[in-house]
Design a protein around this motif. Structure first.
Motif, PDB file in Angstrom:
ATOM      1  N   VAL A 193      -9.910  -3.455  -5.347  1.00  0.00           N
ATOM      2  CA  VAL A 193     -10.701  -4.684  -5.180  1.00  0.00           C
ATOM      3  C   VAL A 193     -11.896  -4.555  -6.117  1.00  0.00           C
ATOM      4  N   TYR A 194     -12.052  -5.551  -6.987  1.00  0.00           N
ATOM      5  CA  TYR A 194     -13.097  -5.508  -8.007  1.00  0.00           C
ATOM      6  C   TYR A 194     -13.902  -6.790  -7.968  1.00  0.00           C
ATOM      7  N   GLY A 203     -14.846  -2.184  -5.894  1.00  0.00           N
ATOM      8  CA  GLY A 203     -15.163  -2.307  -4.472  1.00  0.00           C
ATOM      9  C   GLY A 203     -14.350  -1.289  -3.692  1.00  0.00           C
ATOM     10  N   THR A 204     -13.017  -1.452  -3.704  1.00  0.00           N
ATOM     11  CA  THR A 204     -12.102  -0.523  -3.043  1.00  0.00           C
ATOM     12  C   THR A 204     -11.169   0.039  -4.104  1.00  0.00           C
ATOM     13  N   ALA A 205     -11.038   1.354  -4.167  1.00  0.00           N
ATOM     14  CA  ALA A 205     -10.229   2.003  -5.209  1.00  0.00           C
ATOM     15  C   ALA A 205      -8.735   1.759  -4.971  1.00  0.00           C
ATOM     16  N   PRO A 206      -7.971   1.579  -6.045  1.00  0.00           N
ATOM     17  CA  PRO A 206      -6.513   1.480  -5.902  1.00  0.00           C
ATOM     18  C   PRO A 206      -5.967   2.843  -5.499  1.00  0.00           C
ATOM     19  N   LYS A 207      -4.812   2.860  -4.848  1.00  0.00           N
ATOM     20  CA  LYS A 207      -4.265   4.153  -4.446  1.00  0.00           C
ATOM     21  C   LYS A 207      -2.748   4.088  -4.350  1.00  0.00           C
ATOM     22  N   LEU A 208      -2.137   5.251  -4.544  1.00  0.00           N
ATOM     23  CA  LEU A 208      -0.698   5.406  -4.376  1.00  0.00           C
ATOM     24  C   LEU A 208      -0.426   5.777  -2.936  1.00  0.00           C
ATOM     25  N   GLY A 209       0.727   5.327  -2.424  1.00  0.00           N
ATOM     26  CA  GLY A 209       1.116   5.652  -1.057  1.00  0.00           C
ATOM     27  C   GLY A 209       1.662   7.070  -0.958  1.00  0.00           C
ATOM     28  N   THR A 210       2.161   7.414   0.201  1.00  0.00           N
ATOM     29  CA  THR A 210       2.732   8.732   0.458  1.00  0.00           C
ATOM     30  C   THR A 210       4.208   8.717   0.112  1.00  0.00           C
TER      31      THR A 210
END
Length: 165
Positions: free
Chosen positions: A78-79, A58-65
């Motif tokens: 989100v899966y 649904g929404t891809a995981p991501k690393l912060g800055t």
């Protein structure tokens, strides 16, 4: 006279000169070593992985800055299950890496490293201190070795060789 000459010849040929080589060697040595300071650091990167079957993103995981002094941050994905009632598998992992260090290099003072950057994988060897480390060789072959401080090594040896051929 003939007998004398005959006996002289027999004696000359019967007695041969001795041939022997004799070699004698004395070797002395002392080795003094003071360990140098060293460090090896490996900075661990941030990473994440996702795997699964029968799941839809649904929404891809991501690393912060990445900013110095703060955690990188991670937002999980989100899966949803693709086919209801069927088996599914899902795995998500995240590893927070090392921060950008304020200290990137250091100076060795008196054989000691006062401060090092802190990373996930680090090996540090403190420098040796010579202190009273010393060694002498006397003309009679006697060795005198005086212990030094931490991180020092003193080795002395005397080798005597006698070869007869």
């Amino acid at each position: 006279m003939r007998r004398f000459l005959f006996v002289s010849c027999l004696t000359f040929f019967a007695v041969s000169p001795a041939s022997a080589d004799i070699t004698h060697a004395i070797k002395s040595s002392i080795s003094l070593t003071v360990d140098g300071a060293a460090s090896q650091s490996i900075r661990q990167p941030s990473s994440f992985s996702v795997s699964g079957s029968n799941v839809t993103l649904g929404t891809a995981p991501k690393l912060g800055t990445l900013t110095s002094g703060t955690a990188l941050g991670y937002t999980p994905g989100v899966y949803s299950i693709t086919t209801a009632g069927d088996s599914f598998s899902y795995s998500e992992s995240y590893l927070e890496g090392d921060d950008v260090p304020a200290l990137l290099s250091t100076t060795v003072t008196g054989g000691v490293v006062p401060a090092l950057p802190t990373f996930s994988n680090q090996t540090v060897t403190s420098g040796g201190t010579a202190g009273t480390l010393a060694g002498t060789l006397a003309t009679d072959g006697a060795l005198t070795i005086t212990a030094g401080g931490a991180g020092t090594t003193a080795i002395g040896q005397v080798i005597q060789e006698l070869t007869i051929r």
